[in-house]
Design a protein around this motif. Structure first.
Motif, PDB file in Angstrom:
ATOM      1  N   PRO A  19       0.826  -1.216   0.000  1.00 22.15           N
ATOM      2  CA  PRO A  19       0.000   0.000   0.000  1.00 22.15           C
ATOM      3  C   PRO A  19       0.860   1.266   0.000  1.00 22.15           C
ATOM      4  N   VAL A  20       0.397   2.260  -0.740  1.00 19.38           N
ATOM      5  CA  VAL A  20       1.062   3.556  -0.819  1.00 19.38           C
ATOM      6  C   VAL A  20       0.571   4.392   0.364  1.00 19.38           C
ATOM      7  N   ILE A  21       1.430   5.281   0.854  1.00 11.55           N
ATOM      8  CA  ILE A  21       1.050   6.145   1.983  1.00 11.55           C
ATOM      9  C   ILE A  21      -0.221   6.906   1.641  1.00 11.55           C
ATOM     10  N   GLU A  22      -1.194   6.859   2.544  1.00 15.34           N
ATOM     11  CA  GLU A  22      -2.490   7.530   2.443  1.00 15.34           C
ATOM     12  C   GLU A  22      -3.373   6.996   1.313  1.00 15.34           C
ATOM     13  N   GLU A  23      -3.066   5.825   0.765  1.00 18.68           N
ATOM     14  CA  GLU A  23      -3.907   5.197  -0.253  1.00 18.68           C
ATOM     15  C   GLU A  23      -5.114   4.571   0.424  1.00 18.68           C
ATOM     16  N   CYS A  24      -6.282   4.740  -0.152  1.00 14.44           N
ATOM     17  CA  CYS A  24      -7.487   4.161   0.444  1.00 14.44           C
ATOM     18  C   CYS A  24      -7.615   2.684   0.055  1.00 14.44           C
ATOM     19  N   LEU A  25      -8.414   1.943   0.804  1.00 14.85           N
ATOM     20  CA  LEU A  25      -8.604   0.513   0.563  1.00 14.85           C
ATOM     21  C   LEU A  25      -9.141   0.243  -0.835  1.00 14.85           C
ATOM     22  N   ALA A  26     -10.123   0.997  -1.275  1.00 17.11           N
ATOM     23  CA  ALA A  26     -10.719   0.760  -2.591  1.00 17.11           C
ATOM     24  C   ALA A  26      -9.696   0.959  -3.707  1.00 17.11           C
ATOM     25  N   VAL A  52      -1.594  -0.886   6.956  1.00 14.09           N
ATOM     26  CA  VAL A  52      -2.006   0.511   7.073  1.00 14.09           C
ATOM     27  C   VAL A  52      -2.669   0.841   8.411  1.00 14.09           C
ATOM     28  N   ALA A  53      -3.488  -0.057   8.908  1.00 12.45           N
ATOM     29  CA  ALA A  53      -4.282   0.243  10.107  1.00 12.45           C
ATOM     30  C   ALA A  53      -4.283  -0.943  11.072  1.00 12.45           C
ATOM     31  N   PRO A  54      -3.105  -1.336  11.574  1.00 14.82           N
ATOM     32  CA  PRO A  54      -3.054  -2.519  12.431  1.00 14.82           C
ATOM     33  C   PRO A  54      -3.823  -2.385  13.744  1.00 14.82           C
ATOM     34  N   SER A  55      -4.078  -1.165  14.190  1.00 14.00           N
ATOM     35  CA  SER A  55      -4.799  -0.994  15.452  1.00 14.00           C
ATOM     36  C   SER A  55      -6.314  -1.025  15.276  1.00 14.00           C
ATOM     37  N   GLN A  56      -6.789  -1.009  14.029  1.00 12.66           N
ATOM     38  CA  GLN A  56      -8.226  -1.059  13.768  1.00 12.66           C
ATOM     39  C   GLN A  56      -8.771  -2.442  14.116  1.00 12.66           C
ATOM     40  N   HIS A  57     -10.078  -2.531  14.289  1.00 10.74           N
ATOM     41  CA  HIS A  57     -10.708  -3.827  14.505  1.00 10.74           C
ATOM     42  C   HIS A  57     -10.464  -4.701  13.286  1.00 10.74           C
ATOM     43  N   PRO A  58     -10.571  -6.014  13.416  1.00  9.66           N
ATOM     44  CA  PRO A  58     -10.293  -6.900  12.271  1.00  9.66           C
ATOM     45  C   PRO A  58     -11.203  -6.589  11.086  1.00  9.66           C
ATOM     46  N   LEU A  59     -10.642  -5.970  10.079  1.00  8.15           N
ATOM     47  CA  LEU A  59     -11.399  -5.537   8.911  1.00  8.15           C
ATOM     48  C   LEU A  59     -12.070  -6.702   8.210  1.00  8.15           C
ATOM     49  N   ALA A  60     -11.361  -7.803   8.054  1.00  7.70           N
ATOM     50  CA  ALA A  60     -11.926  -8.964   7.356  1.00  7.70           C
ATOM     51  C   ALA A  60     -13.181  -9.468   8.051  1.00  7.70           C
ATOM     52  N   THR A  61     -13.203  -9.445   9.369  1.00  7.79           N
ATOM     53  CA  THR A  61     -14.373  -9.895  10.126  1.00  7.79           C
ATOM     54  C   THR A  61     -15.577  -9.003   9.837  1.00  7.79           C
ATOM     55  N   VAL A  62     -15.347  -7.706   9.796  1.00  4.96           N
ATOM     56  CA  VAL A  62     -16.415  -6.747   9.516  1.00  4.96           C
ATOM     57  C   VAL A  62     -16.933  -6.948   8.098  1.00  4.96           C
ATOM     58  N   ILE A  63     -16.036  -7.116   7.158  1.00  2.44           N
ATOM     59  CA  ILE A  63     -16.432  -7.298   5.760  1.00  2.44           C
ATOM     60  C   ILE A  63     -17.196  -8.600   5.572  1.00  2.44           C
ATOM     61  N   LYS A  64     -16.748  -9.675   6.214  1.00  2.00           N
ATOM     62  CA  LYS A  64     -17.456 -10.957   6.118  1.00  2.00           C
ATOM     63  C   LYS A  64     -18.858 -10.854   6.713  1.00  2.00           C
ATOM     64  N   ALA A  65     -19.008 -10.060   7.767  1.00  3.86           N
ATOM     65  CA  ALA A  65     -20.326  -9.866   8.374  1.00  3.86           C
ATOM     66  C   ALA A  65     -21.286  -9.187   7.394  1.00  3.86           C
ATOM     67  N   SER A  99      -6.797   9.790   5.293  1.00  4.94           N
ATOM     68  CA  SER A  99      -5.966   9.953   6.481  1.00  4.94           C
ATOM     69  C   SER A  99      -5.200   8.673   6.750  1.00  4.94           C
ATOM     70  N   SER A 100      -3.980   8.814   7.192  1.00  7.71           N
ATOM     71  CA  SER A 100      -3.154   7.655   7.501  1.00  7.71           C
ATOM     72  C   SER A 100      -3.852   6.775   8.538  1.00  7.71           C
ATOM     73  N   GLY A 101      -3.987   5.494   8.244  1.00 12.12           N
ATOM     74  CA  GLY A 101      -4.640   4.560   9.151  1.00 12.12           C
ATOM     75  C   GLY A 101      -6.138   4.471   8.970  1.00 12.12           C
ATOM     76  N   SER A 102      -6.706   5.336   8.131  1.00 17.27           N
ATOM     77  CA  SER A 102      -8.143   5.319   7.900  1.00 17.27           C
ATOM     78  C   SER A 102      -8.500   4.248   6.873  1.00 17.27           C
ATOM     79  N   LEU A 103      -9.654   3.645   7.034  1.00 19.86           N
ATOM     80  CA  LEU A 103     -10.143   2.662   6.081  1.00 19.86           C
ATOM     81  C   LEU A 103     -11.269   3.242   5.228  1.00 19.86           C
ATOM     82  N   THR A 104     -11.488   4.552   5.328  1.00 26.26           N
ATOM     83  CA  THR A 104     -12.510   5.247   4.555  1.00 26.26           C
ATOM     84  C   THR A 104     -12.011   5.444   3.126  1.00 26.26           C
ATOM     85  N   PRO A 105     -12.846   5.157   2.112  1.00 23.09           N
ATOM     86  CA  PRO A 105     -12.406   5.373   0.726  1.00 23.09           C
ATOM     87  C   PRO A 105     -12.222   6.842   0.399  1.00 23.09           C
ATOM     88  N   CYS A 106     -11.367   7.108  -0.580  1.00 21.08           N
ATOM     89  CA  CYS A 106     -11.142   8.482  -1.037  1.00 21.08           C
ATOM     90  C   CYS A 106     -12.341   8.917  -1.911  1.00 21.08           C
TER      91      CYS A 106
END
Length: 110
Positions: A19-26, A52-65, A99-106
């Motif tokens: 991942p590139v710095i400040e690149e969004c997930l999408a 990018v966001a290791p302190s966030q809740h498990p993203l894969a779990t949220v997406i699978k839900a 924002s760095s560490g954000s999982l919000t799309p640009c």
């Protein structure tokens, strides 16, 4: 062949881009799908989240839900390219950043 800047999956031999710095997930998934095929898992999403966001809740779990079970399914169904998306000379999206560490799309995505 150098694999610097990529993570290799020994099973599929598919390289995920870093991942590139400040690149969004999408935008990351859009870029990753050019170099690595989908293997039916959330490996690119998990790699992005760990990097990018290791302190966030498990993203894969949220997406699978939400009923999404692989990277390409998320890329095709959970986000749509906005009509105002910025593109490079090859026609690929150019991430407008987040924002760095954000999982919000640009703003490229709706």
């Amino acid at each position: 062949m150098s694999t610097e800047g990529t993570i290799m999956d020994s099973t599929l031999n598919n390289a995920l881009p870093v991942p590139v710095i400040e690149e969004c997930l999408a935008c990351y998934l859009d870029r990753a799908m050019y170099t690595a095929s989908c293997d039916g898992t959330l490996r690119a999403i998990e790699y992005f989240a760990e990097t990018v966001a290791p302190s966030q809740h498990p993203l894969a779990t949220v997406i699978k839900a939400d009923g999404i079970h692989c990277d390409c399914e998320y890329r095709m169904n959970a986000s749509r390219v906005a009509g105002t998306a910025e593109r490079d000379a090859r026609g690929r999206n150019t991430c407008q950043g987040t924002s760095s560490g954000s999982l919000t799309p640009c703003p490229n995505w709706s």
